[in-house]
Each structure stands twice: as structure tokens, then as C-alpha cells.
Scaffold this motif. Structure first.
Motif, PDB file in Angstrom:
ATOM      1  N   LEU A 199      -6.407 -30.034 -19.567  1.00 45.99           N
ATOM      2  CA  LEU A 199      -5.831 -29.294 -19.015  1.00 45.99           C
ATOM      3  C   LEU A 199      -4.863 -30.008 -17.615  1.00 45.99           C
ATOM      4  CD1 LEU A 199      -8.260 -26.156 -18.552  1.00 45.99           C
ATOM      5  CD2 LEU A 199      -6.404 -26.438 -20.160  1.00 45.99           C
ATOM      6  N   PRO A 200      -4.075 -29.283 -16.825  1.00 44.55           N
ATOM      7  CA  PRO A 200      -3.312 -29.918 -15.669  1.00 44.55           C
ATOM      8  C   PRO A 200      -4.430 -30.677 -14.870  1.00 44.55           C
ATOM      9  CG  PRO A 200      -2.058 -28.137 -16.298  1.00 44.55           C
ATOM     10  CD  PRO A 200      -3.293 -27.910 -17.280  1.00 44.55           C
ATOM     11  N   ALA A 201      -5.509 -29.925 -14.602  1.00 46.59           N
ATOM     12  CA  ALA A 201      -6.303 -30.366 -13.478  1.00 46.59           C
ATOM     13  C   ALA A 201      -7.264 -31.544 -14.200  1.00 46.59           C
ATOM     14  CB  ALA A 201      -7.394 -29.181 -13.347  1.00 46.59           C
ATOM     15  N   GLY A 202      -7.348 -31.767 -15.488  1.00 46.47           N
ATOM     16  CA  GLY A 202      -8.142 -32.903 -16.141  1.00 46.47           C
ATOM     17  C   GLY A 202      -8.869 -32.389 -17.436  1.00 46.47           C
ATOM     18  N   TRP A 203      -9.823 -33.213 -17.563  1.00 47.61           N
ATOM     19  CA  TRP A 203     -10.387 -32.985 -19.081  1.00 47.61           C
ATOM     20  C   TRP A 203     -11.709 -32.001 -18.804  1.00 47.61           C
ATOM     21  CZ3 TRP A 203      -8.715 -34.250 -23.829  1.00 47.61           C
ATOM     22  CH2 TRP A 203      -7.768 -35.196 -23.794  1.00 47.61           C
ATOM     23  N   TYR A 204     -11.927 -31.174 -19.811  1.00 45.09           N
ATOM     24  CA  TYR A 204     -13.028 -30.421 -19.756  1.00 45.09           C
ATOM     25  C   TYR A 204     -13.586 -30.438 -21.265  1.00 45.09           C
ATOM     26  CZ  TYR A 204     -11.018 -28.221 -15.400  1.00 45.09           C
ATOM     27  OH  TYR A 204     -10.492 -27.881 -14.200  1.00 45.09           O
ATOM     28  N   TYR A 205     -14.997 -30.034 -21.289  1.00 44.86           N
ATOM     29  CA  TYR A 205     -15.562 -29.980 -22.590  1.00 44.86           C
ATOM     30  C   TYR A 205     -16.214 -28.735 -22.815  1.00 44.86           C
ATOM     31  CZ  TYR A 205     -18.153 -31.692 -26.818  1.00 44.86           C
ATOM     32  OH  TYR A 205     -18.515 -31.806 -28.056  1.00 44.86           O
ATOM     33  N   LEU A 206     -16.038 -28.166 -23.940  1.00 47.88           N
ATOM     34  CA  LEU A 206     -16.597 -26.921 -24.474  1.00 47.88           C
ATOM     35  C   LEU A 206     -17.347 -27.037 -25.656  1.00 47.88           C
ATOM     36  CD1 LEU A 206     -12.809 -25.200 -24.149  1.00 47.88           C
ATOM     37  CD2 LEU A 206     -14.764 -25.023 -22.366  1.00 47.88           C
ATOM     38  N   SER A 207     -18.884 -26.540 -25.359  1.00 49.06           N
ATOM     39  CA  SER A 207     -19.727 -26.557 -26.271  1.00 49.06           C
ATOM     40  C   SER A 207     -19.251 -26.063 -27.686  1.00 49.06           C
ATOM     41  CB  SER A 207     -21.003 -25.995 -26.089  1.00 49.06           C
ATOM     42  OG  SER A 207     -21.133 -24.695 -25.948  1.00 49.06           O
ATOM     43  N   ALA A 208     -20.018 -26.147 -28.864  1.00 47.27           N
ATOM     44  CA  ALA A 208     -19.776 -25.508 -30.075  1.00 47.27           C
ATOM     45  C   ALA A 208     -19.874 -23.977 -29.924  1.00 47.27           C
ATOM     46  CB  ALA A 208     -20.549 -25.924 -31.137  1.00 47.27           C
ATOM     47  N   SER A 209     -20.642 -23.379 -28.881  1.00 44.69           N
ATOM     48  CA  SER A 209     -20.736 -21.974 -28.749  1.00 44.69           C
ATOM     49  C   SER A 209     -19.545 -21.576 -27.873  1.00 44.69           C
ATOM     50  CB  SER A 209     -22.254 -21.821 -28.242  1.00 44.69           C
ATOM     51  OG  SER A 209     -22.170 -22.198 -26.826  1.00 44.69           O
ATOM     52  N   GLY A 210     -18.796 -22.559 -27.407  1.00 43.90           N
ATOM     53  CA  GLY A 210     -17.252 -22.091 -26.425  1.00 43.90           C
ATOM     54  C   GLY A 210     -17.838 -22.300 -25.056  1.00 43.90           C
ATOM     55  N   GLU A 211     -19.027 -22.473 -24.516  1.00 41.69           N
ATOM     56  CA  GLU A 211     -19.352 -22.500 -23.253  1.00 41.69           C
ATOM     57  C   GLU A 211     -19.008 -23.834 -22.545  1.00 41.69           C
ATOM     58  OE1 GLU A 211     -23.343 -22.358 -20.256  1.00 41.69           O
ATOM     59  OE2 GLU A 211     -23.523 -21.928 -22.605  1.00 41.69           O
ATOM     60  N   MET A 212     -18.376 -23.779 -21.604  1.00 41.41           N
ATOM     61  CA  MET A 212     -17.952 -24.851 -20.601  1.00 41.41           C
ATOM     62  C   MET A 212     -19.070 -25.669 -20.158  1.00 41.41           C
ATOM     63  SD  MET A 212     -15.505 -25.154 -17.081  1.00 41.41           S
ATOM     64  CE  MET A 212     -16.986 -24.738 -16.062  1.00 41.41           C
ATOM     65  N   LEU A 213     -19.093 -26.998 -20.480  1.00 49.62           N
ATOM     66  CA  LEU A 213     -20.276 -27.610 -19.882  1.00 49.62           C
ATOM     67  C   LEU A 213     -20.236 -28.372 -18.555  1.00 49.62           C
ATOM     68  CD1 LEU A 213     -21.551 -29.541 -23.092  1.00 49.62           C
ATOM     69  CD2 LEU A 213     -22.314 -27.397 -22.327  1.00 49.62           C
ATOM     70  N   THR A 214     -21.267 -28.324 -17.859  1.00 51.83           N
ATOM     71  CA  THR A 214     -21.167 -29.053 -16.383  1.00 51.83           C
ATOM     72  C   THR A 214     -22.355 -30.076 -16.397  1.00 51.83           C
ATOM     73  OG1 THR A 214     -22.673 -27.055 -15.580  1.00 51.83           O
ATOM     74  CG2 THR A 214     -20.138 -26.959 -15.451  1.00 51.83           C
ATOM     75  N   GLY A 215     -22.429 -30.738 -15.435  1.00 51.66           N
ATOM     76  CA  GLY A 215     -23.385 -31.788 -15.145  1.00 51.66           C
ATOM     77  C   GLY A 215     -23.202 -33.236 -16.114  1.00 51.66           C
ATOM     78  N   GLY A 246     -16.429 -27.853 -13.542  1.00 48.72           N
ATOM     79  CA  GLY A 246     -16.306 -28.104 -14.896  1.00 48.72           C
ATOM     80  C   GLY A 246     -15.503 -29.207 -15.435  1.00 48.72           C
ATOM     81  N   ARG A 247     -14.680 -29.790 -14.429  1.00 46.25           N
ATOM     82  CA  ARG A 247     -13.738 -30.771 -14.907  1.00 46.25           C
ATOM     83  C   ARG A 247     -14.500 -32.059 -14.936  1.00 46.25           C
ATOM     84  NH1 ARG A 247      -9.670 -33.571 -10.848  1.00 46.25           N
ATOM     85  NH2 ARG A 247     -11.594 -34.784 -10.273  1.00 46.25           N
TER      86      ARG A 247
END
Length: 418
Positions: free
Chosen positions: A319-335, A356-357
Motif C-alpha cells: 500500500l502507499p504506507a508500505g508492505w503488509y501481510y495478511l494470513s491465509a484467513s485474511g487477518e492482518m498480522l503484527t509483531g 501492521g506495516r
């Protein structure tokens, strides 16, 4: 007479001096053992008993811990486990062993000053202390964690109050091998409807995913979460719940319930609101009949991202803010997350601007140490230029502070300044 006594005294003195000088002279002729090598192999299994004498001198079989040496100058004369004995070994448990080495070749002694840096051990262990005499060396080693499979949750069932609320128990007993993290999956007719990739809870509300009548089950298993848990622990077997038969008038419609159901909004039929699958994609429909599209949605406290067509997104997203990762269930991962055998850090403070970024080109904390991640989010080692100075990062990624690295001093902030 006086002359005779004087002569005798001189003779005795000379004899004593000669004998006294012979001892250090003999010791000086001994060859010095300047370093030692100890082989260690850990084949202990999680769940088994471990006693103080459960260590063998030699190559271990399955379920054993072996310590040995191949030198002809010294040998192991004593082995004993001093820390970690238990009736039930846990996954990742560390064990300490006291190893006594004695010189076997009369031409050798252990050199004075022989210390931890002069003792080489196998990669699964490290030296914690050394106590030396000329003929004996006592070494305490710490053996890396025990490998094994985590215990599965003891039981899984549907809660009596409410609908679609899954509950499970932790692996039973204080000696159980549990990680405290679980993967949970909702199934209908043998097909997985949705899953939670990683949770520390022992309950989960699957009701918003139950948008059609039929028989539902869920299954749960214990999973590794931390880097150390992934290193030593394996995912457990599944624990399955009994079936729950969802009637047509019980399906989720996007409304709440409190001991019953509120009326379904006009124009919405049961099964049309909430999560639903269309082809290969998951979508989310609100009770007014509109689908979530083109942006973030917080559903039951979890962040999901939908494209312009309304499809839930998974995997890497830029996204414009940077990279994100979404799990197989769609949930945004953090940490900290291990993705395809590479560790990445995603900002985990919900109040932060870039929650989340993926962190990039910055310092972050990991296991109590400061590490540096580059523009791809990878942990960097060696010399790195940060702003107006250079810093050094050890092979494990941690920053060097208040020390000398390759003849260069780095200060308390990890900065080398010429």
C-alpha cells in the motif's frame, strides 16, 4: 668440630635446594594442553523422565543424551546432569551437564589459564563455566532445548450458551507440553469455512461465519509461536469437536443475539449477511445488503483488507504506507512473523500511525536485543551505516554495544565514530 657441623649443614641445604628445584623443573618439562574438545548430541525426547545420571559417555541412541571426547591426551571420568532433571521433559527445555576431564598422558598437563574460550563444544551446547587444575578440568555445559511434538488440547466443544462459540482446554496437567498458542478451524460438511492461524485464547466465536444451515464442527491444535518454539517444537495433532446442527432460523445474518435473535432487517434473507464465499474468494456483506470493498475493515477486533471488487485479500500487499501481510484467513498480522523461513517485524501498537506495516530500514527490538531491518524487512548482520554512524550487528542480529569489534570500539548506543 665446628667445621664438620658447618660442612654437614651446607650439604643438607644443597640437597634440599636441589630437590625443591626439581619439582618445578619437572613440571616445566610437561607439554601443555591448550584447548579441549567435547562432543555433545541431544536425542532426548519431550515427555520422558530425566534423572541426574541420564547422560552417557558416547554416541547416544534415540531418547538419550551423549557427551564424549576423541582425544588421546585426556578422557571423561565423570558426567552428571546438574540442572533440568524432571519427571516430564518439556519441549525446548535446556539442560546443564557437569563434565570432568582428566589427563591420561603423563607427558601432558592442562595449561594454566585454560578457560571457556579454549573449550570447543558441539553446536547444540555452550560452555558456562570451567574449573582447572594441572590434571583435571571440570566443565559445565548448557545443552540446547529438547525437541518434540506439543500436546494437543485436551477437549473441544461448543458452548451451551449462545451459538457458534467454540471452546477448548489447554493440554492437561502442569507437566504438559503446551506452547500457549493454537490454530482453530471451522468446518462444514468436511470443508474448512475459516480458520484462526494463531490465538492464545481458549474460546472463539465462529457464529459470523455460520451463514448457512447445516452441520458444523471445529478442530484445534497446539502450534509453535516464538522463534525458540519453532526451533524445537512441532505442531500437535488435531482435537475435534462434536457436530453442531445449525437450523435455518439460526444462521448468522449480521445481527446480534442475546439469548435469542433480533428480527432480520427487511430485504435480507438468512445466509445473505456476514462472511460468504464467492468462487475462490471470501467476501463480507453488511445487513443492509452492501459488501465491504476497497479498504480496511475491523471485524470482531481483527483487521481485514478488501480489494475494489470486494474480495478479501491474503498474503503480501503493498500500500502507499508500505508492505503488509495478511494470513491465509485474511487477518492482518503484527509483531514478529516467520514467513517462508524469514523473520519480519510488523508494527504491533494499535495506536501507531503505521499499525501492521512491515518495518524497514530501521532499528527494532527482538527478544530483548536491538536489531536492524533493511528495505526488504530482513534482519541485517555485520557493519551497517545508520544515519551519521556505523554500527555492528552480530550473526544473531543483535547490536554490539560498549565493546570492541574487529579492533573498532562501539559505544553504548552501538555507534562507531572515527
Amino acid at each position: 668440630m665446628k667445621k664438620l657441623i658447618r660442612a654437614i649443614l651446607l650439604l643438607l641445604t644443597a640437597t634440599l635446594l636441589t630437590g625443591w628445584q626439581a619439582v618445578p623443573a619437572e613440571a616445566a618439562t610437561k607439554k601443555k594442553i591448550r584447548s579441549v574438545s567435547i562432543k555433545v548430541k541431544n536425542k532426548l525426547e519431550a515427555g520422558s523422565e530425566l534423572r541426574a545420571d541420564d547422560v552417557i559417555c558416547g554416541e547416544p541412541d534415540s531418547g538419550e543424551l551423549g557427551v564424549w571426547t576423541t582425544s588421546e591426551k585426556y578422557e571423561i571420568t565423570s558426567l552428571r546432569i546438574t540442572s533440568g532433571t524432571t519427571s516430564h521433559l518439556k519441549v525446548g527445555q535446556t539442560i546443564k551437564v557437569k563434565v570432568v576431564l582428566e589427563v591420561t598422558d603423563d607427558d601432558y598437563i592442562f595449561r594454566s589459564g585454560l578457560g571457556k574460550s579454549n573449550v570447543d563444544v558441539s553446536s547444540c551446547a555452550e560452555v558456562t563455566s570451567v574449573n582447572r587444575s594441572a590434571q583435571k578440568l571440570t566443565v559445565t555445559i548448557s545443552v540446547s532445548g529438547v525437541k518434540g511434538e506439543y500436546d494437543a488440547p485436551e477437549d473441544a466443544w461448543w458452548r451451551d450458551t449462545g451459538i457458534g462459540i467454540a471452546k477448548w482446554t489447554k493440554p492437561y496437567g502442569s507437566d504438559s507440553n503446551g506452547s500457549g498458542h493454537y490454530e482453530v478451524a471451522l468446518k462444514k460438511g468436511g470443508q474448512i469455512i475459516t480458520k484462526v492461524a494463531d490465538t492464545t485464547a481458549t474460546t472463539y466465536d465462529f457464529y459470523p461465519y455460520m451463514t448457512k444451515a447445516g452441520n458444523y464442527t471445529f478442530r484445534v491444535r497446539t502450534i509453535p509461536h516464538t522463534e525458540n518454539q519453532h526451533k524445537y517444537g512441532k505442531t500437535s495433532d488435531w482435537t475435534e469437536s462434536e457436530e453442531y446442527c445449525l437450523e435455518e432460523d439460526e444462521v448468522y445474518t449480521g445481527t446480534d443475539y442475546n439469548g435469542g435473535f433480533y428480527p432480520v432487517p427487511d430485504g435480507i434473507r438468512p445466509g445473505e449477511a456476514g462472511w460468504y464465499r464467492e468462487g475462490a474468494h471470501w467476501r463480507y456483506r453488511y445487513p443492509d445488503g452492501t459488501d465491504m470493498k476497497n479498504g480496511w475493515a475491523v471485524i470482531q477486533g481483527r483487521h481485514y483488507l478488501f480489494d475494489m471488487e470486494g474480495n478479501m485479500m491474503t498474503g503480501w500487499v503493498q500500500l502507499p504506507a508500505g508492505w503488509y501481510y495478511l494470513s491465509a484467513s485474511g487477518e492482518m498480522l503484527t509483531g514478529w512473523q516467520n514467513i517462508n523461513e524469514v523473520w519480519y517485524y510488523f508494527y504491533e501498537d494499535p495506536g501507531a500511525e503505521f499499525y501492521g506495516r512491515m518495518a524497514e530500514n530501521t532499528l527494532v527490538q527482538r527478544n530483548g536485543a536491538t536489531v536492524y531491518v533493511d528495505g526488504q524487512g530482513h534482519i541485517i548482520t555485520g557493519w551497517v551505516r545508520i544515519g551519521d554512524h556505523w554500527s555492528y550487528f552480530y550473526p544473531d542480529g543483535s547490536m554490539a554495544r560498549n565493546t570492541v569489534v574487529e579492533t573498532f570500539y562501539v559505544d553504548a548506543n552501538g555507534a562507531w565514530r572515527p
